[in-house]
Write a protein that holds these residues in place. Sequence first.
Motif, PDB file in Angstrom:
ATOM      1  N   ALA A  14      -6.530 -12.106  -1.121  1.00 35.37           N
ATOM      2  CA  ALA A  14      -6.921 -13.474  -0.788  1.00 35.37           C
ATOM      3  C   ALA A  14      -5.752 -14.313  -0.275  1.00 35.37           C
ATOM      4  O   ALA A  14      -5.864 -15.009   0.731  1.00 35.37           O
ATOM      5  CB  ALA A  14      -7.551 -14.142  -2.006  1.00 35.37           C
ATOM      6  N   HIS A  15      -4.629 -14.278  -1.007  1.00 33.84           N
ATOM      7  CA  HIS A  15      -3.482 -15.137  -0.702  1.00 33.84           C
ATOM      8  C   HIS A  15      -2.194 -14.324  -0.686  1.00 33.84           C
ATOM      9  O   HIS A  15      -2.134 -13.285  -1.356  1.00 33.84           O
ATOM     10  CB  HIS A  15      -3.328 -16.228  -1.788  1.00 33.84           C
ATOM     11  CG  HIS A  15      -4.599 -16.939  -2.128  1.00 33.84           C
ATOM     12  ND1 HIS A  15      -5.256 -16.755  -3.326  1.00 33.84           N
ATOM     13  CD2 HIS A  15      -5.334 -17.811  -1.409  1.00 33.84           C
ATOM     14  CE1 HIS A  15      -6.352 -17.512  -3.341  1.00 33.84           C
ATOM     15  NE2 HIS A  15      -6.429 -18.155  -2.196  1.00 33.84           N
ATOM     16  N   ASP A  17       0.991 -13.310  -2.234  1.00 33.54           N
ATOM     17  CA  ASP A  17       1.449 -13.116  -3.629  1.00 33.54           C
ATOM     18  C   ASP A  17       0.486 -12.226  -4.431  1.00 33.54           C
ATOM     19  O   ASP A  17       0.913 -11.501  -5.314  1.00 33.54           O
ATOM     20  CB  ASP A  17       1.781 -14.407  -4.409  1.00 33.54           C
ATOM     21  CG  ASP A  17       0.565 -15.165  -5.005  1.00 33.54           C
ATOM     22  OD1 ASP A  17      -0.574 -14.794  -4.741  1.00 33.54           O
ATOM     23  OD2 ASP A  17       0.818 -16.151  -5.723  1.00 33.54           O
ATOM     24  N   ASP A  18      -0.826 -12.267  -4.103  1.00 36.82           N
ATOM     25  CA  ASP A  18      -1.790 -11.448  -4.845  1.00 36.82           C
ATOM     26  C   ASP A  18      -1.477  -9.952  -4.723  1.00 36.82           C
ATOM     27  O   ASP A  18      -1.647  -9.188  -5.675  1.00 36.82           O
ATOM     28  CB  ASP A  18      -3.221 -11.695  -4.335  1.00 36.82           C
ATOM     29  CG  ASP A  18      -3.709 -13.099  -4.643  1.00 36.82           C
ATOM     30  OD1 ASP A  18      -3.496 -13.559  -5.774  1.00 36.82           O
ATOM     31  OD2 ASP A  18      -4.295 -13.732  -3.754  1.00 36.82           O
ATOM     32  N   TYR A 145     -10.848 -13.239 -11.284  1.00 35.86           N
ATOM     33  CA  TYR A 145     -10.849 -14.414 -12.166  1.00 35.86           C
ATOM     34  C   TYR A 145     -11.600 -15.609 -11.615  1.00 35.86           C
ATOM     35  O   TYR A 145     -11.393 -16.742 -12.054  1.00 35.86           O
ATOM     36  CB  TYR A 145      -9.417 -14.792 -12.541  1.00 35.86           C
ATOM     37  CG  TYR A 145      -8.596 -15.420 -11.432  1.00 35.86           C
ATOM     38  CD1 TYR A 145      -8.168 -14.671 -10.347  1.00 35.86           C
ATOM     39  CD2 TYR A 145      -8.254 -16.768 -11.472  1.00 35.86           C
ATOM     40  CE1 TYR A 145      -7.415 -15.237  -9.339  1.00 35.86           C
ATOM     41  CE2 TYR A 145      -7.490 -17.348 -10.468  1.00 35.86           C
ATOM     42  CZ  TYR A 145      -7.083 -16.578  -9.410  1.00 35.86           C
ATOM     43  OH  TYR A 145      -6.345 -17.147  -8.406  1.00 35.86           O
ATOM     44  N   HIS A 150     -10.813 -15.160  -3.763  1.00 38.98           N
ATOM     45  CA  HIS A 150     -10.801 -13.782  -4.276  1.00 38.98           C
ATOM     46  C   HIS A 150     -12.211 -13.190  -4.241  1.00 38.98           C
ATOM     47  O   HIS A 150     -12.403 -12.027  -3.899  1.00 38.98           O
ATOM     48  CB  HIS A 150     -10.226 -13.750  -5.694  1.00 38.98           C
ATOM     49  CG  HIS A 150      -8.750 -13.981  -5.733  1.00 38.98           C
ATOM     50  ND1 HIS A 150      -7.859 -13.084  -6.282  1.00 38.98           N
ATOM     51  CD2 HIS A 150      -7.996 -15.008  -5.265  1.00 38.98           C
ATOM     52  CE1 HIS A 150      -6.626 -13.554  -6.161  1.00 38.98           C
ATOM     53  NE2 HIS A 150      -6.685 -14.719  -5.555  1.00 38.98           N
TER      54      HIS A 150
HETATM   55 ZN   LIG Z   1      -4.833 -15.505  -5.003  1.00 42.86          ZN
END
Ligand SMILES: [Zn+2]
Length: 296
Positions: A14-15, A17-18, A145, A150
């Motif tokens: 998604a972003h 760092d994930d 989460y 996500h």
């Molecule tokens: Zn993320």
Amino acid sequence: MTDLPGRRLLLVHAHPDDESINNGATMAKYAAEGAHVTLVTCTLGEEGEVIPPGLAHLAADRDNTLGAHRMGELAAAMKELGVTDHRFLGGPGCYRDSGMMGAPQNAVPTSFWQADLDEAAASLVEVIREVRPQVLVTYDPDGGYGHPDHIKAHRVAMRAADLAAEPAFRRDLGDPYDIAKIYWNCVPMSVVEAGFARLREAGREGDLFPGVASPQDVPGVVPDDEVTAAVDTAAYAPRKAAAMRAHATQIAVDGPFFALSNDLGQPLFPTEYYKLVRGRAGAAGREDDLFAGVDA
Ligand SMILES: [Zn+2]
């Protein structure tokens, strides 16, 4: 493409760092072993909170330049992991970070949450048909989460896997290709509990972080018996930690622990775990290799 290495792994996140938090050691391991590792990141993470006070001005409610900054962080993280094929879904900035569930940013027309599913999936189909991965890694249906980006990344990845194999779908995007194995990220409950026990122990000796997270804060925690693969990536844990450190606006790493912008310490997991949800397992018990049973 005949010049691709025999083993090809695609990860959808998604972003920025994930990928490092969830799969950093797995990515480093397979890249080091000569596999072609492709990371597709769906947003620039423009709505993230910023940890270092000196960079607080980048945030969406101030300069709104966090996305460009995080592209640089991601590039640095990929260098640490030895991964050279990294792309943004639809191109950089195509889909904007949707913010946490319930935030007004969820409704922004350019947000990933608002994106048309099949349109976003088509962008991923083009990547799948180009790199022809035997293995796809993404999140579970809850996105680990419950973050909208996500959840959407999960939906786009699963939809794209189906469409890529569909002979009648968009032949302009390449020849049909069926991904042999699909895994969802997960962490076994017993490992999470042991990690937090270590963290509480270490916390008594020195002040690591202002607080300690709880097992519920870890994305993708599942009962141990749901885990189907454990990739022994201990040798690549330092690379994973270095990649996480590269995402300095989002992650504070301290030895075998880290914290996100909420300042709550969490254990950093050197072994990474997966649940096989499509395709045949290549071992009787838990697999130790995501490519097990796949003909390279
Ligand atoms: Zn993320």
